[in-house]
Design a protein around this motif. Structure first.
Motif, PDB file in Angstrom:
ATOM      1  N   THR A   1      -4.471   9.314   3.713  1.00  0.00           N
ATOM      2  CA  THR A   1      -3.806   8.856   2.321  1.00  0.00           C
ATOM      3  C   THR A   1      -4.546   7.862   1.590  1.00  0.00           C
ATOM      4  O   THR A   1      -4.587   7.987   0.360  1.00  0.00           O
ATOM      5  CB  THR A   1      -2.349   8.861   2.531  1.00  0.00           C
ATOM      6  OG1 THR A   1      -1.766   9.779   3.289  1.00  0.00           O
ATOM      7  CG2 THR A   1      -1.624   8.601   1.291  1.00  0.00           C
ATOM      8  N   SER A   2      -4.725   6.757   2.177  1.00  0.00           N
ATOM      9  CA  SER A   2      -5.291   5.524   1.642  1.00  0.00           C
ATOM     10  C   SER A   2      -6.665   6.022   1.141  1.00  0.00           C
ATOM     11  O   SER A   2      -7.130   5.469   0.136  1.00  0.00           O
ATOM     12  CB  SER A   2      -5.148   3.991   2.475  1.00  0.00           C
ATOM     13  OG  SER A   2      -5.689   4.645   3.765  1.00  0.00           O
TER      14      SER A   2
ATOM     15  N   GLY B   1      -7.565   6.062  -2.824  1.00  0.00           N
ATOM     16  CA  GLY B   1      -8.499   5.068  -3.313  1.00  0.00           C
ATOM     17  C   GLY B   1      -9.719   5.839  -3.938  1.00  0.00           C
ATOM     18  O   GLY B   1     -10.284   5.353  -5.007  1.00  0.00           O
TER      19      GLY B   1
ATOM     20  N   SER C   1     -11.316   6.739   6.688  1.00  0.00           N
ATOM     21  CA  SER C   1     -10.722   6.278   5.345  1.00  0.00           C
ATOM     22  C   SER C   1     -11.693   5.684   4.417  1.00  0.00           C
ATOM     23  O   SER C   1     -11.732   5.973   3.342  1.00  0.00           O
ATOM     24  CB  SER C   1      -9.462   5.410   5.763  1.00  0.00           C
ATOM     25  OG  SER C   1      -9.024   4.985   4.750  1.00  0.00           O
TER      26      SER C   1
ATOM     27  N   ILE D   1       1.412   4.169  -2.770  1.00  0.00           N
ATOM     28  CA  ILE D   1       1.129   5.426  -2.685  1.00  0.00           C
ATOM     29  C   ILE D   1       2.419   6.509  -2.912  1.00  0.00           C
ATOM     30  O   ILE D   1       2.245   7.461  -3.644  1.00  0.00           O
ATOM     31  CB  ILE D   1       0.732   5.921  -1.307  1.00  0.00           C
ATOM     32  CG1 ILE D   1      -0.798   5.242  -1.087  1.00  0.00           C
ATOM     33  CG2 ILE D   1       0.654   7.429  -0.830  1.00  0.00           C
ATOM     34  CD1 ILE D   1      -0.992   5.103   0.472  1.00  0.00           C
TER      35      ILE D   1
ATOM     36  N   ARG E   1       0.906  -1.322  -0.169  1.00  0.00           N
ATOM     37  CA  ARG E   1       0.064   0.016   0.010  1.00  0.00           C
ATOM     38  C   ARG E   1       0.867   1.277   0.011  1.00  0.00           C
ATOM     39  O   ARG E   1       0.627   2.131  -0.758  1.00  0.00           O
ATOM     40  CB  ARG E   1      -0.913   0.053   1.237  1.00  0.00           C
ATOM     41  CG  ARG E   1      -1.828   1.277   1.380  1.00  0.00           C
ATOM     42  CD  ARG E   1      -2.280   1.469   2.725  1.00  0.00           C
ATOM     43  NE  ARG E   1      -1.204   1.671   3.684  1.00  0.00           N
ATOM     44  CZ  ARG E   1      -1.330   1.767   4.805  1.00  0.00           C
ATOM     45  NH1 ARG E   1      -2.012   1.227   5.564  1.00  0.00           N
ATOM     46  NH2 ARG E   1      -0.140   1.903   5.549  1.00  0.00           N
ATOM     47  N   ASP E   2       1.755   1.301   0.984  1.00  0.00           N
ATOM     48  CA  ASP E   2       2.694   2.430   0.971  1.00  0.00           C
ATOM     49  C   ASP E   2       3.512   2.630  -0.185  1.00  0.00           C
ATOM     50  O   ASP E   2       3.940   3.782  -0.602  1.00  0.00           O
ATOM     51  CB  ASP E   2       3.508   2.561   2.421  1.00  0.00           C
ATOM     52  CG  ASP E   2       2.831   2.599   3.654  1.00  0.00           C
ATOM     53  OD1 ASP E   2       1.648   2.995   3.575  1.00  0.00           O
ATOM     54  OD2 ASP E   2       3.294   2.028   4.622  1.00  0.00           O
TER      55      ASP E   2
ATOM     56  N   ALA F   1      -2.922  12.367  -3.009  1.00  0.00           N
ATOM     57  CA  ALA F   1      -1.961  11.635  -2.227  1.00  0.00           C
ATOM     58  C   ALA F   1      -0.789  12.389  -1.564  1.00  0.00           C
ATOM     59  O   ALA F   1      -0.309  12.205  -0.554  1.00  0.00           O
ATOM     60  CB  ALA F   1      -1.291  10.358  -2.977  1.00  0.00           C
TER      61      ALA F   1
END
Length: 254
Positions: A207-208, A212, A175, A88, A84-85, A226
């Motif tokens: 951020t996530s 998304g 989120s 991003i 995930r990171d 982001a």
């Protein structure tokens, strides 16, 4: 059947990519056939993913959604923090520096306002539910900013594990709401250009969720949202256990 399960377990990450790819194909088809493209396929995929995760967790009694099934355990790696990171951070390569300079003060102001408004809202809700001490209010308020800022702040100010868990839950709810709601409200707020995406990322902060949601709206906007959302997280981690905590203690007289 046991042979198939064994193959799936030994190639977990490949199975995860295949499953998610299939889900996206189905979602794009549903978008075209049911909504004529009005609702992005990515948004449908997010909703279906949440439903499947809930079903997987409730069926197995576990806490990792579909990854609780041994044959689908690769989903825990694909959906984990590492990939995930990485995804991003990689969005930074799609940024146009000219657009960033053009947004300048607006983007920075959105980050500051986003942290302060989220913190204030979270603190008020915490107090409404009986968490009236400065440590708990600060931790839950920070969690309302993001589920990363909450634990960082809670650990720094000495919050209990229960309160830190609540801060994480608050951030996760935010989120998911941002992720699902972004493509629905984007046409209403003019979220269709890099400048508005940076302001949106700065105000929302998660951020996530922002990544998304923007991916479901217009993937070209993801790097901009982001980027400011990442600055938001950093600013929250800096202000939460310091200025915001001290200010809240002064207001409460503790």
């Amino acid at each position: 059947m046991d042979r198939f399960v064994s193959v799936f377990e030994n190639n977990g990450l490949l199975v995860a990519f295949a499953l998610v790819g299939t889900l996206i194909l189905v979602s794009e088809w549903l978008s075209r056939k049911l909504t004529r493209g009005r609702l992005q396929g990515s948004a449908i995929a997010i909703l279906l993913g949440l439903v499947l995760a809930y079903w997987g967790g409730s069926t197995t009694g576990g806490h990792a959604g579909l990854a609780d099934f041994a044959a689908l355990s690769g989903l825990s790696l694909m959906g984990g923090a590492m990939l995930r990171d990485f995804a991003i951070v990689s969005t930074a390569y799609g940024v146009d520096l000219r657009q960033i300079k053009r947004a300048g003060p607006t983007a920075m102001l959105s980050v500051i306002l986003g942290v302060l408004v989220s913190f204030a809202a979270g603190s008020v809700v915490a107090a409404a539910f009986g968490y009236t001490d400065a440590v708990s209010m600060t931790t839950i308020g920070a969690g309302a900013a993001t589920y990363i800022v909450g634990p960082v702040t809670g650990t720094a100010v000495g919050a209990s594990s229960d309160v830190i868990a609540l801060s994480v839950a608050a951030g996760l709810v935010k989120s998911v709401v941002v992720m699902v709601g972004t493509p629905l409200i984007a046409p209403l707020i003019g979220l269709n250009n890099p400048k508005s995406a940076m302001a949106f990322g700065g105000l929302m902060g998660t951020t996530s969720g922002v990544a998304g949601g923007l991916a479901a709206t217009d993937k070209r906007l993801v790097p901009y949202g982001a980027m400011t959302a990442t600055f938001y997280t950093g600013l929250g981690c800096l202000l939460g256990p310091s200025l915001l905590y001290v200010t809240l203690r002064a207001i409460l007289g503790q």
